[in-house]
Structure formats: C-alpha cells, structure tokens
Write an enzyme that holds these catalytic residues in place. Structure first.
Site, PDB file in Angstrom:
ATOM      1  N   ARG A 104       0.724  -0.836  -0.207  1.00  0.00           N
ATOM      2  CA  ARG A 104      -0.323  -0.031   0.206  1.00  0.00           C
ATOM      3  C   ARG A 104       0.804   1.078  -0.125  1.00  0.00           C
ATOM      4  NH1 ARG A 104      -5.158   2.161  -1.199  1.00  0.00           N
ATOM      5  NH2 ARG A 104      -5.659   4.028  -0.650  1.00  0.00           N
ATOM      6  N   GLN A 156       7.378   5.157  10.017  1.00  0.00           N
ATOM      7  CA  GLN A 156       7.844   4.779  11.665  1.00  0.00           C
ATOM      8  C   GLN A 156       6.740   4.864  12.107  1.00  0.00           C
ATOM      9  OE1 GLN A 156       9.786   7.344  13.658  1.00  0.00           O
ATOM     10  NE2 GLN A 156      11.457   5.698  14.067  1.00  0.00           N
ATOM     11  N   GLU A 165     -14.855 -18.906  29.022  1.00  0.00           N
ATOM     12  CA  GLU A 165     -13.663 -19.777  29.828  1.00  0.00           C
ATOM     13  C   GLU A 165     -13.537 -18.862  30.989  1.00  0.00           C
ATOM     14  OE1 GLU A 165     -14.205 -23.159  29.562  1.00  0.00           O
ATOM     15  OE2 GLU A 165     -11.648 -22.831  30.543  1.00  0.00           O
ATOM     16  N   GLY A 166     -14.058 -17.633  31.206  1.00  0.00           N
ATOM     17  CA  GLY A 166     -14.026 -17.151  32.389  1.00  0.00           C
ATOM     18  C   GLY A 166     -13.621 -15.564  31.635  1.00  0.00           C
TER      19      GLY A 166
HETATM   20  C1  LIG Z   1     -19.967 -17.706  22.220  1.00  0.00           C
HETATM   21  C2  LIG Z   1     -19.920 -18.045  23.588  1.00  0.00           C
HETATM   22  C3  LIG Z   1     -19.364 -19.919  23.719  1.00  0.00           C
HETATM   23  C4  LIG Z   1     -19.397 -19.691  25.196  1.00  0.00           C
HETATM   24  N1  LIG Z   1     -19.308 -21.673  25.153  1.00  0.00           N
HETATM   25  C5  LIG Z   1     -19.859 -21.846  26.300  1.00  0.00           C
HETATM   26  C6  LIG Z   1     -19.431 -23.248  26.453  1.00  0.00           C
HETATM   27  O1  LIG Z   1     -19.120 -23.901  25.502  1.00  0.00           O
HETATM   28  N2  LIG Z   1     -19.668 -23.922  27.494  1.00  0.00           N
HETATM   29  C7  LIG Z   1     -20.415 -23.660  28.882  1.00  0.00           C
HETATM   30  O2  LIG Z   1     -20.491 -23.443  30.189  1.00  0.00           O
HETATM   31  N3  LIG Z   1     -20.517 -21.505  29.092  1.00  0.00           N
HETATM   32  C8  LIG Z   1     -20.122 -21.351  27.415  1.00  0.00           C
HETATM   33  N4  LIG Z   1     -19.788 -19.278  27.394  1.00  0.00           N
HETATM   34  C9  LIG Z   1     -19.865 -19.159  28.497  1.00  0.00           C
HETATM   35  C10 LIG Z   1     -19.116 -18.019  28.869  1.00  0.00           C
HETATM   36  O3  LIG Z   1     -18.090 -18.885  29.989  1.00  0.00           O
HETATM   37  C11 LIG Z   1     -19.826 -17.140  30.118  1.00  0.00           C
HETATM   38  O4  LIG Z   1     -20.365 -16.135  29.171  1.00  0.00           O
HETATM   39  C12 LIG Z   1     -19.117 -16.487  31.043  1.00  0.00           C
HETATM   40  O5  LIG Z   1     -18.255 -17.169  31.852  1.00  0.00           O
HETATM   41  C13 LIG Z   1     -19.552 -15.385  31.508  1.00  0.00           C
HETATM   42  O6  LIG Z   1     -20.323 -15.059  31.775  1.00  0.00           O
HETATM   43  P1  LIG Z   1     -21.830 -14.595  31.840  1.00  0.00           P
HETATM   44  O7  LIG Z   1     -21.740 -13.976  30.277  1.00  0.00           O
HETATM   45  O8  LIG Z   1     -23.240 -14.643  32.194  1.00  0.00           O
HETATM   46  O9  LIG Z   1     -21.191 -12.323  32.784  1.00  0.00           O
HETATM   47  P2  LIG Z   1     -21.617 -12.693  33.221  1.00  0.00           P
HETATM   48  O10 LIG Z   1     -20.967 -12.395  35.185  1.00  0.00           O
HETATM   49  O11 LIG Z   1     -22.849 -12.100  33.589  1.00  0.00           O
HETATM   50  O12 LIG Z   1     -20.575 -11.005  33.746  1.00  0.00           O
HETATM   51  C14 LIG Z   1     -20.711  -9.840  32.591  1.00  0.00           C
HETATM   52  C15 LIG Z   1     -19.828  -8.438  32.901  1.00  0.00           C
HETATM   53  O13 LIG Z   1     -18.949  -8.314  34.244  1.00  0.00           O
HETATM   54  C16 LIG Z   1     -18.176  -9.193  35.170  1.00  0.00           C
HETATM   55  N5  LIG Z   1     -18.261  -9.792  35.596  1.00  0.00           N
HETATM   56  C17 LIG Z   1     -18.350 -10.791  36.448  1.00  0.00           C
HETATM   57  N6  LIG Z   1     -18.348 -11.034  38.575  1.00  0.00           N
HETATM   58  C18 LIG Z   1     -17.792 -10.471  38.260  1.00  0.00           C
HETATM   59  C19 LIG Z   1     -16.788  -9.522  39.791  1.00  0.00           C
HETATM   60  N7  LIG Z   1     -17.832 -10.416  40.787  1.00  0.00           N
HETATM   61  N8  LIG Z   1     -16.233  -8.244  39.612  1.00  0.00           N
HETATM   62  C20 LIG Z   1     -16.104  -7.598  38.626  1.00  0.00           C
HETATM   63  N9  LIG Z   1     -16.763  -7.656  37.199  1.00  0.00           N
HETATM   64  C21 LIG Z   1     -16.924  -8.922  37.301  1.00  0.00           C
HETATM   65  C22 LIG Z   1     -17.844  -9.748  33.731  1.00  0.00           C
HETATM   66  O14 LIG Z   1     -15.736 -10.263  33.098  1.00  0.00           O
HETATM   67  C23 LIG Z   1     -18.475  -9.131  32.861  1.00  0.00           C
HETATM   68  O15 LIG Z   1     -17.224  -8.383  32.114  1.00  0.00           O
HETATM   69  C24 LIG Z   1     -19.973 -18.637  25.993  1.00  0.00           C
HETATM   70  C25 LIG Z   1     -20.363 -17.816  25.951  1.00  0.00           C
HETATM   71  C26 LIG Z   1     -20.729 -17.365  24.523  1.00  0.00           C
HETATM   72  C27 LIG Z   1     -20.887 -15.968  24.008  1.00  0.00           C
END
Ligand SMILES: Cc1cc2nc3c(=O)[nH]c(=O)nc-3n(C[C@H](O)[C@H](O)[C@H](O)COP(=O)(O)OP(=O)(O)OC[C@H]3O[C@@H](n4cnc5c(N)ncnc54)[C@H](O)[C@@H]3O)c2cc1C
Length: 558
Positions: A270, A281, A367-368
C-alpha cells in the site's frame, strides 16, 4: 507424548486441509450466513480423517496422548484458520475434561474411546442464564432416584446458556447440583426431556454453533455421574482450568497473529505519500510492532506454563489465567490495530481482519472473563505476597538480575524493574489496606500479569540464544530479534506497572502528599523512565525484522 515430527505433520495436514476446504471466500460466506460447517467439524474430529481429537485422548483409550504443549500448538494453528471452527473442536476438549479428570476408569473407557473411535462431539454445559462468572449460583438440579435404598439414577432439571456445540453435540457434560453439591453428568443428545434452542445470532465466531439447553426431568442412570461421587463438580472443573485457559490463550495468540499476518504484507504494497506504509515509522511503531511484542510476551508465558504442566507441576490455574488474560487481550488489540492498518479496506468483509476482530472478541469472555482472570491472578499472588512478607516479587526480580548478568541484551534487568515495582505496589496496598477497593485488586492482577510476562519473555529470549528452547517451540524470530522484542515489552510492562500503579495507589489514597517523592522512588519510577532509553531504535530493528530489511541494515552499517 507425541514426537515433534508427528506434531509438525499434524499441523501441516491441518494447514493443507484449511487451504483446500476453508479458503477466505468460504469463510466469508459461512460467516455471512451464520452457519456452522458441521461436515468440516466432523471431518476434523473423525479418526480416519484429520482426527484432531485423538491428540488430547490418552493412548490407552485410542488417542495419541498429546501433552499441553502439543495442544497449545494445535489450538494456535486452528485459531489462525477460523476461531469458530476452532471453538467447535475445543468444545469436545472441554466437554471431555471433566471425564479425563474425574471419571471412573469404566467411564473414561466408555466416553474417551467413543470420542477417539467414533469422533463423538461433546459440549460443555456449565453456564446458566443466572450463573456465568459465578458458577456457585447454579440452579440446575440433579435429584437422586432411589430403588431399595440405592441411588439408581438422577433426574436433571434446569437451563444452560451459551453452550458451544449446544445444537450439534452427540453427548454433553452437564453441571448440576446434587444434594451433596455440584456434580458433572453425561447426558446424550436424544435423552427424553432434553432439548436445545436455535443457534444464537452472534457478533463473531459465527462458524461455531452456540445454543441454550433445556433439561426437563431428564433421567440418567447413576453411572452417568462422573466419578461416581456427588459434590466433586467444582473441584473437577478447577482441576483443568490451567490447561483449558491455556487453550483459549492459544486461540487469542493465533487469531492476533492471523490479523497481523494480513496487515504486515498489506503494508508493503500500500503506497501512500510516495512510499509503502511499511516504511512509515508512525505506522509500524503504533500499529504493528507493539502488538507483535505483546503477542510474543504472551507466547513466552504460554510456552513456559505448558512446559511446567507437562512436567507435572500441577494444574497451574493462576499461570493459566495470566496466559489467557495476556494472550487474549493482546489478540484483541492486534486484530483491532490490523483493521486500522488496512484503513477503509480493513473495515470491509473481503479483507478478513474485521472478521478476525469479531471472532477474537469472544476469547476475553469465555472460559472466564478478563475481569475474572484479573481477580484470580491478584488473589493468588496476594497470598504469595503475604506468605513471603512482601519478598515474592523481589525474589523473582533478583533472579532476572542474575539472568541479566549472563544475557545483557534480553531486557531481564528491565523486567526486574517491573517485578520490584509490583512488589512495592502490593506492599503499599497492604499497609494502606487498598485491596478493600475491588478496582485496585483487579488492577494489581493486570500489573502482575504484565510483569510476569516480561520475565518470561526475557527467559525465553535467553534460552533461544543458548539454543535451549523446547524443540516444539515457535521459532519465528531469531535470538537477536527476540531479544529486541523482549526489551520493547519489558519497557512497556515496567512503565505500565510503575505509572499506572502509582496513579491508582495514589488515587485510592495510599500515599500522602509529603510521602509522594519517596513513594515514586520506591516503585522505581526514575529507573523505569531511564530504562526507556533505546526504545525507538529497538522498535526500528523489530520493524526491520518483520519486513525482512535486516540484510539491508547490515549492508548500510558496513
Ligand atoms: C459464544 C459463547 C460460547 C460459550 N461457550 C460456552 C460453553 O461451551 N460452555 C459453557 O459452560 N459456557 C460457555 N459460554 C459462557 C461463558 O463462559 C460466559 O459467558 C462467561 O463465563 C461470562 O458469564 P456471563 O456471560 O454470565 O457474564 P457475567 O458473569 O454476568 O459477567 C458480565 C460482566 O461482568 C463482569 N463481572 C462478573 N463478575 C464480576 C465480579 N465479581 N467483579 C467484577 N466484574 C465482574 C464480567 O467480567 C463481565 O465483564 C460461552 C459464551 C459465549 C458468548
């Protein structure tokens, strides 16, 4: 364990398969149609085809018995292809983890052999509508069914949310509360009362199937309770976090590099203002080089943790959290910068970087989440700080100072500054009781992760220089290039820890005004500022490495 040769052959077949079956046009089309290519997922998991799942199944059950390092390499490669398809394959890894860790020998034989021999797809059912980060809020129940005073089975009732492979798996590991606490059960897809919803319409990883599950009095025999003892579910889930988080870390790394590997060649072609972007840079040092440095710091931490897990050091949950946090945040930043690097073209589907950015976004959530990782890291390392009376990170820093005496070019001295600084910030937080502020605790998690990764990258650069790197390790950079990358990252880490650490500790009332300059000295700010000397020329060098200009540089020097 599999040999390096077998690993490299598996990676090569994966690349060749993707080139043939998943070229950009196909990926763009599937993404637009929001379709999981089930036949491709099955092909990848079939024992007589690609057989990726064989890698993580122990040999005694018909697999190849790959270690953590092997799984990291394969996960990175899959993520470079497509994170949706990679997630579909990963879901079987995750779904079978409670079996690998907690099942009885008979259960392992049954389910792991079926995965190996039939390519049975699994899903991992932990999350619920009300229980995400806090799995303790689990509402799904498993009610024992007794005959003649013996438990013969369970009736499972509840809902699961966001389950990868939710609509396509043959079997599911489901976390449910028994009278003695959370436990894992295997439920097969056609069990009576078990249904899944339509696939979710997602921001990214649109090639993966994600669906909610409903269980309405689903009966399973008692032998579907993994391990045969109730109440072990959360312990079994915890036992593999180090390993599973490392896999998602590898996803972040692979996706971030996939985006950079599109931005780098693009910028050589590009032409703007009379020259390729790659020669500017202000472009390379903002959009490319820092992202390479962060990604390689995360790689160093992933490789080090994988080696330690394979050496039997335990599940290393905190290290897994650091690896996941750093690699997935780096992957997101790299993909975002790659859109910018391609300008308007980057914003269109055709150039793929916007898809990678949408895809990699999930890695800081599943996964967290990143915030949960920050909390895990901070809480664990806080205990170490207390146990060692504040010496833990000073000790780690001293080891890096020793490394610096034998390898002066790998940035170990600067990484040591970051670690000393973390130790001082933790101590100041202890004295002023600042961890009562959750924000300070979580920020500590971030600074710890940066400082530990800086140390890890300096060690990796030194090992490469000594030709002692793991034979399976990534060798994209030579020793001089990696040393320069390490110095760049160490400066970023030390600066982040020192500057942001001071800001928040002062912001939370941890330092009184008369104490300010002594505090700044104790966190090493003057030394950290001094260590920034040479940053721009190191970035120039790494840009030259990335763009293959080092020969020209040598000629010019001669
Ligand atoms: C595409 C996709 C695939 C997935 N696949 C799987 C699967 O195969 N199996 C499975 O079991 N799960 C699965 N999940 C679930 C996923 O692991 C969760 O969405 C995730 O752990 C977060 O949980 P939640 O969505 O309820 O968000 P919440 O726990 O409600 O969190 C919402 C927000 O608040 C923050 N938060 C939460 N608790 C706290 C705290 N104590 N202090 C400060 N901040 C906090 C979080 O970091 C986040 O930013 C999947 C999710 C998606 C979107």
């Amino acid at each position: 364990m599999i040999t390096n040769k077998t690993l490299k052959l598996s990676l090569k077949s994966l690349r060749e398969f993707a080139k043939k079956r998943l070229p950009d046009e196909v990926l763009i089309d599937l993404d637009a149609r929001d379709e999981c290519p089930l036949e491709i997922v099955r092909h990848m998991c079939s024992p007589d085809k690609l057989g990726i799942q064989l890698l993580f199944i122990p040999e005694e059950f018909g697999g190849m018995g790959g270690g953590t390092f092997d799984v990291y390499c394969v996960c990175e490669e899959m993520a470079r292809i497509d994170l949706g398809v990679a997630t579909a394959v990963l879901a079987t890894f995750l779904g079978s983890d409670p079996i690998t860790v907690g099942a009885t020998p008979e259960q392992k034989k049954l389910w792991l052999t079926r995965i190996a021999e039939e390519g049975l797809l699994f899903a991992y059912g932990a999350t619920e509508p009300e229980a995400g980060s806090d799995l303790g809020a689990l509402r799904t129940t498993a009610e024992p069914v007794s005959e003649d005073g013996h438990v013969v089975g369970y009736k499972i009732t509840g809902n699961k949310q966001w389950i990868s492979n939710g609509g396509i798996a043959g079997a599911y590991t489901i976390l449910a509360s028994t009278p003695s606490g959370p436990s894992w059960f295997v439920v097969e897809k056609d069990a009576k009362g078990f249904t899944h919803d339509k696939p979710e319409d997602k921001h990214g990883i649109r090639l993966s199937n994600t669906a909610a599950l409903a269980l309405d009095n689903v009966y399973v025999d008692a032998d579907r309770l993994l391990g045969g003892v109730e109440g072990q579910g959360l312990i079994q889930a915890q036992a593999v976090f180090g390993y599973t988080r490392l896999m998602v870390a590898a996803f972040g790394l692979g996706a971030g590099w996939a985006a950079l590997d599109r931005a780098i060649p693009y910028s050589t072609k590009r032409i703007q203002a009379g020259a390729p972007l790659s020669e500017k840079q202000g472009y390379t040092h903002k959009l490319i080089v820092p992202n390479v440095a962060r990604s390689e710091a995360a790689r160093a931490y992933i490789e080090e943790t994988a080696e330690r897990i394979d050496a039997g050091e335990g599940s290393l949950n905190t290290e897994g959290a650091i690896a996941k946090y750093m690699a997935t945040e780096a992957g997101n930043m790299a993909a975002d910068a790659s859109i910018q690097a391609l300008g308007g073209y980057g914003y269109t589907h055709e150039y793929m970087v916007e898809k990678i950015k949408r895809d990699v976004r999930i890695t800081t959530i599943y996964e967290g989440t990143s915030e949960i990782m920050e909390m895990t890291i901070a809480r664990d390392r806080w205990q170490l700080h207390l146990k060692t009376r504040g010496q833990h990170y000073h000790e780690q820093a001293k080891k890096l100072e020793m490394l610096h005496s034998s390898h002066q070019d790998v940035g170990a001295d600067i990484a040591a500054l970051a670690l000393h600084s973390v130790a001082e910030l933790m101590e100041r937080s202890r004295v002023a009781r600042l961890t009562r502020f959750q924000h300070i605790l979580l920020r500590l998690g971030e600074w710890i992760a940066y400082a530990e990764c800086a140390g890890s990258l300096a060690r990796r650069a030194a090992s490469l220089a000594e030709n002692k790197l793991n034979e399976k390790a990534n060798r994209r950079f030579d020793a001089t290039g990696l040393a320069a990358i390490s110095r760049i990252f160490a400066r970023e880490a030390a600066n982040k820890v020192g500057e942001e650490g001071s800001r928040w500790v002062i912001g939370a009332g941890g330092v009184s005004t008369p104490d300010l300059s002594a505090f700044e000295k104790s966190v090493g700010l003057p030394a950290i500022h001094q260590a920034q000397a040479g940053l721009v020329s190191d970035m120039d060098y790494v840009a030259d490495v990335l763009y293959g200009r080092t020969a020209k540089r040598t000629q010019q020097a001669a």
